[in-house]
Enzyme design. Sequence first.
Site, mmCIF file in Angstrom:
data_model
loop_
_atom_site.group_PDB
_atom_site.id
_atom_site.type_symbol
_atom_site.label_atom_id
_atom_site.label_comp_id
_atom_site.label_asym_id
_atom_site.label_seq_id
_atom_site.Cartn_x
_atom_site.Cartn_y
_atom_site.Cartn_z
ATOM 1 N N ASN A 58 0.835 -1.202 0.000
ATOM 2 C CA ASN A 58 0.000 0.000 0.000
ATOM 3 C C ASN A 58 0.870 1.253 0.000
ATOM 4 O OD1 ASN A 58 0.649 -0.795 2.690
ATOM 5 N ND2 ASN A 58 -0.995 0.459 3.534
ATOM 6 N N GLU A 60 0.454 5.241 0.495
ATOM 7 C CA GLU A 60 -0.451 6.298 0.938
ATOM 8 C C GLU A 60 0.047 7.659 0.451
ATOM 9 O OE1 GLU A 60 -0.927 5.629 5.166
ATOM 10 O OE2 GLU A 60 -2.087 3.799 4.783
ATOM 11 N N CYS A 69 -4.188 0.758 -2.485
ATOM 12 C CA CYS A 69 -4.020 -0.498 -1.752
ATOM 13 C C CYS A 69 -2.956 -1.375 -2.417
ATOM 14 C CB CYS A 69 -5.327 -1.290 -1.742
ATOM 15 S SG CYS A 69 -6.677 -0.528 -0.840
ATOM 16 N N GLU A 71 -3.031 -4.538 -3.137
ATOM 17 C CA GLU A 71 -3.551 -5.439 -4.171
ATOM 18 C C GLU A 71 -3.576 -4.752 -5.529
ATOM 19 O OE1 GLU A 71 -4.841 -4.762 -1.206
ATOM 20 O OE2 GLU A 71 -6.213 -6.323 -0.513
ATOM 21 N N CYS A 108 -10.380 -4.821 0.175
ATOM 22 C CA CYS A 108 -11.477 -3.849 0.200
ATOM 23 C C CYS A 108 -12.339 -4.008 -1.060
ATOM 24 C CB CYS A 108 -10.933 -2.430 0.308
ATOM 25 S SG CYS A 108 -10.331 -1.744 -1.246
ATOM 26 N N CYS A 111 -10.736 -3.015 -4.430
ATOM 27 C CA CYS A 111 -9.767 -4.014 -4.907
ATOM 28 C C CYS A 111 -10.485 -5.238 -5.459
ATOM 29 C CB CYS A 111 -8.817 -4.423 -3.788
ATOM 30 S SG CYS A 111 -7.594 -3.150 -3.418
HETATM 31 N N1 THU Z 1 -5.261 -1.409 2.425
HETATM 32 C C1 THU Z 1 -4.704 -2.242 1.492
HETATM 33 O O1 THU Z 1 -3.598 -1.973 0.994
HETATM 34 N N2 THU Z 1 -5.387 -3.349 1.144
HETATM 35 C C2 THU Z 1 -6.567 -3.739 1.698
HETATM 36 O O2 THU Z 1 -7.116 -4.750 1.306
HETATM 37 C C3 THU Z 1 -7.185 -2.934 2.739
HETATM 38 C C4 THU Z 1 -6.562 -1.632 3.016
HETATM 39 C C5 THU Z 1 -4.508 -0.218 2.845
HETATM 40 C C6 THU Z 1 -5.085 1.097 2.462
HETATM 41 C C7 THU Z 1 -4.448 2.004 3.489
HETATM 42 O O3 THU Z 1 -3.150 2.355 3.052
HETATM 43 C C8 THU Z 1 -4.299 1.122 4.711
HETATM 44 O O4 THU Z 1 -4.405 -0.210 4.243
HETATM 45 C C9 THU Z 1 -5.314 1.370 5.791
HETATM 46 O O5 THU Z 1 -6.597 1.281 5.309
#
Ligand code: THU
Length: 159
Positions: A58, A60, A69, A71, A108, A111
Amino acid sequence: MLTIDYTEIVDTNQLQDWEKSLIAQAKMALEGSYSPYSHFRVGAAVLLENGTIITGSNQENGAYPSGLCAERVALFYAGAKYPNVPIKALAVVASNEKGITSNPVSPCGACRQVMMEYQMISGKPYSIYMVGTGKIIKIDDVRILLPFSFTNVSDVDQK
Ligand code: THU
């Protein structure tokens, strides 16, 4: 009625070697996570039918919605670099200050939508490994994770 077909793996010795190495790659990808806002690291690894493994984590951003994310980082790179190679499997894992989460992390909704479209263009289902230290949940078709999903090519049946 809707029933959900999944496998819960507690004993990792049940996994085949290729599954173990895919999961290991997803764990390694945690190192690349840029998550100064959530402090929640996520790593993903995509195995392609040609044997290539693409990883992502991930990423940000200070303008929050701009982050992505793990994925989707991995899937979009796989799609960009190997556009015509079907996907065989995807593993996802997360960690916080205490280390890798004991409960498996679950992708999520956004994704899942992206996972679904790559499955459609792959032409066949692929497996998803949601990894925690306590157990691994394995699902063998993205459709199980996203029933009644949106598709812009809804007239085309999936194999
Ligand atoms: N996140 C992912 O990378 N994958 C997921 O399936 C759920 C959430 C990340 C997004 C954000 O950077 C952090 O997790 C918190 O939500």
